[in-house]
Design a protein around this motif. Structure first.
Motif, PDB file in Angstrom:
ATOM      1  N   PRO A   2       0.664  -1.235  -0.004  1.00  0.00           N
ATOM      2  CA  PRO A   2       0.039  -0.091   0.012  1.00  0.00           C
ATOM      3  C   PRO A   2       0.883   1.293  -0.010  1.00  0.00           C
ATOM      4  O   PRO A   2       1.986   1.247   0.399  1.00  0.00           O
ATOM      5  CB  PRO A   2      -0.683  -0.057   1.275  1.00  0.00           C
ATOM      6  N   SER A   5       0.000   3.855   5.164  1.00  0.00           N
ATOM      7  CA  SER A   5      -0.322   3.062   6.517  1.00  0.00           C
ATOM      8  C   SER A   5      -0.901   4.085   7.388  1.00  0.00           C
ATOM      9  O   SER A   5      -0.345   5.104   7.683  1.00  0.00           O
ATOM     10  CB  SER A   5       0.996   2.338   6.982  1.00  0.00           C
ATOM     11  N   SER A  30      -7.900   4.935  -1.703  1.00  0.00           N
ATOM     12  CA  SER A  30      -8.357   3.641  -1.279  1.00  0.00           C
ATOM     13  C   SER A  30      -6.963   2.802  -1.205  1.00  0.00           C
ATOM     14  O   SER A  30      -7.005   1.637  -0.673  1.00  0.00           O
ATOM     15  CB  SER A  30      -9.199   2.856  -2.426  1.00  0.00           C
ATOM     16  N   ASP A  31      -5.970   3.276  -1.615  1.00  0.00           N
ATOM     17  CA  ASP A  31      -4.471   2.676  -1.589  1.00  0.00           C
ATOM     18  C   ASP A  31      -3.910   2.735  -0.370  1.00  0.00           C
ATOM     19  O   ASP A  31      -2.809   3.227  -0.058  1.00  0.00           O
ATOM     20  CB  ASP A  31      -3.511   2.869  -2.788  1.00  0.00           C
ATOM     21  N   GLU A  33      -3.476   0.821   4.055  1.00  0.00           N
ATOM     22  CA  GLU A  33      -3.521  -0.201   5.050  1.00  0.00           C
ATOM     23  C   GLU A  33      -3.948   0.390   6.308  1.00  0.00           C
ATOM     24  O   GLU A  33      -3.542   1.741   6.517  1.00  0.00           O
ATOM     25  CB  GLU A  33      -2.407  -1.247   5.350  1.00  0.00           C
ATOM     26  N   ASP A  56     -12.589  -6.430   6.009  1.00  0.00           N
ATOM     27  CA  ASP A  56     -11.803  -5.464   5.056  1.00  0.00           C
ATOM     28  C   ASP A  56     -10.240  -5.962   5.300  1.00  0.00           C
ATOM     29  O   ASP A  56      -9.843  -5.785   6.175  1.00  0.00           O
ATOM     30  CB  ASP A  56     -11.814  -4.022   5.262  1.00  0.00           C
ATOM     31  N   SER A  57      -9.871  -6.471   4.001  1.00  0.00           N
ATOM     32  CA  SER A  57      -8.303  -7.000   4.286  1.00  0.00           C
ATOM     33  C   SER A  57      -7.268  -6.057   4.441  1.00  0.00           C
ATOM     34  O   SER A  57      -6.116  -6.298   4.839  1.00  0.00           O
ATOM     35  CB  SER A  57      -8.076  -7.640   2.818  1.00  0.00           C
ATOM     36  N   ARG A  58      -7.738  -4.864   4.181  1.00  0.00           N
ATOM     37  CA  ARG A  58      -6.684  -3.601   4.464  1.00  0.00           C
ATOM     38  C   ARG A  58      -6.478  -3.418   6.042  1.00  0.00           C
ATOM     39  O   ARG A  58      -5.613  -2.883   6.272  1.00  0.00           O
ATOM     40  CB  ARG A  58      -7.140  -2.365   3.688  1.00  0.00           C
TER      41      ARG A  58
END
Length: 311
Positions: A2, A5, A30-31, A33, A56-58
């Motif tokens: 990403p 962060s 959206s990019d 974590e 949400d995997s982020r």
């Protein structure tokens, strides 16, 4: 990997998690974590974070024994994968365009550090928390004078790692000790003159307590740490920060409590020894009359005049 962060330290925050997450999930960028460090919560906040981690995997959620906010942030920096880092406190929230706006500024202006302004929200009343000094054209001086907290910023992670800019652990004022010194390592700093971070103020926080907290005395260690980091650089700015954080803010906090009164003389001794000509500081001269009077009365130990003024 990403680009950004988002670091969130969390402790017993079950009533804040949903709103904080909503503001992050609604970002137009959206990019990213989200690194959450649950610092030994005893309520249901860890369960809430785990729920969002599954959705949400982020989101990446870590749990540790209670060690304090600084330890949580430092661990999250090391766990993060993004090129850039931003800090969000769990009881705050952010504008939906904050990440996009900051990231565009980083890229288009080739910046290492971008910061925006804040809203202060207290009892549902919102007002812009404007910088104390608004017309400073030197980007580094502007940043040093107006930034003591970690939030509302986007910074290159490699700056933090390469220069070991970690928060002081087991202390309060851990941010004042470190955050201004980001300016020593960021080659290009951009100031977005718009509030995009919502800073919430609640009764009972460390800075708004009705009983004395001995940790308030950590201000002495924090200011010394910051002064040593700057060495001979930005002396006028560091002098002003001592006037602001010690002679004004810390003195006002200590003045509230009988247990804190002994620290008032210590502050005066530090200012006398280190900054004997403090009243000539150009930034102090730009402050309003009430600020100047409070500083002067503390310096002269005219406490009866202070009581009259503060009424």
């Amino acid at each position: 990997m990403p680009e950004i962060s988002i670091i969130i330290p969390s402790y017993n925050a079950q009533s804040f998690v949903d709103k904080c997450v909503e503001s992050i999930s609604n970002q137009t960028f959206s990019d990213f974590e989200v690194i959450v460090i649950d610092d030994g919560s005893t309520d249901n906040s860890l369960k809430q974070w785990k729920k969002y981690e599954k959705k949400d995997s982020r989101f990446r959620v870590f749990h540790q024994e209670n060690q304090g906010q600084a330890v949580s942030r430092n661990r999250a920096i090391k766990e993060s994968c993004g090129k850039y880092i931003t800090f969000v406190d769990v009881d705050d929230f952010i504008d939906s365009k904050m990440l996009e706006t900051m990231y565009q500024a980083i890229k288009t202006q080739k910046a290492d550090l971008v910061w925006c302004e804040l809203y202060k929200v207290e009892k549902e009343k919102k007002e812009p928390l404007l910088p104390i000094f608004e017309k400073i054209t030197d980007e580094k001086k502007d940043y040093i004078l107006n930034n003591a907290g970690p939030v509302a910023k986007l910074i290159k992670k490699e700056i933090l790692l390469e220069n070991e800019l970690y928060f002081l652990e087991n202390r309060i004022y851990e941010d004042i000790a470190i955050v201004p010194s980001y300016a020593l390592y960021a080659k290009k700093i951009v100031h977005i003159r718009k509030p995009m971070y919502y800073y919430m103020i609640y009764e009972g926080s460390t800075m708004h307590q009705v009983t004395y907290n001995k940790k308030l005395e950590d201000i002495f260690f924090a200011m010394e740490h910051m002064k040593n980091a700057f060495g001979t650089k930005n002396q006028e700015e560091i002098e002003y920060l001592h006037i602001h954080h010690l002679l004004h803010a810390a003195s006002l906090r200590f003045f509230q409590f009988p247990e804190g009164k002994q620290n008032l003389s210590k502050i005066v001794d530090i200012i006398k020894k280190t900054y004997p000509n403090w009243k000539q500081n150009p930034y102090y001269k730009r402050r309003g009359m009430k600020f100047k009077m409070i500083c002067y009365f503390f310096y002269k130990k005219q406490y009866w005049l202070l009581k009259l003024l503060l009424k």
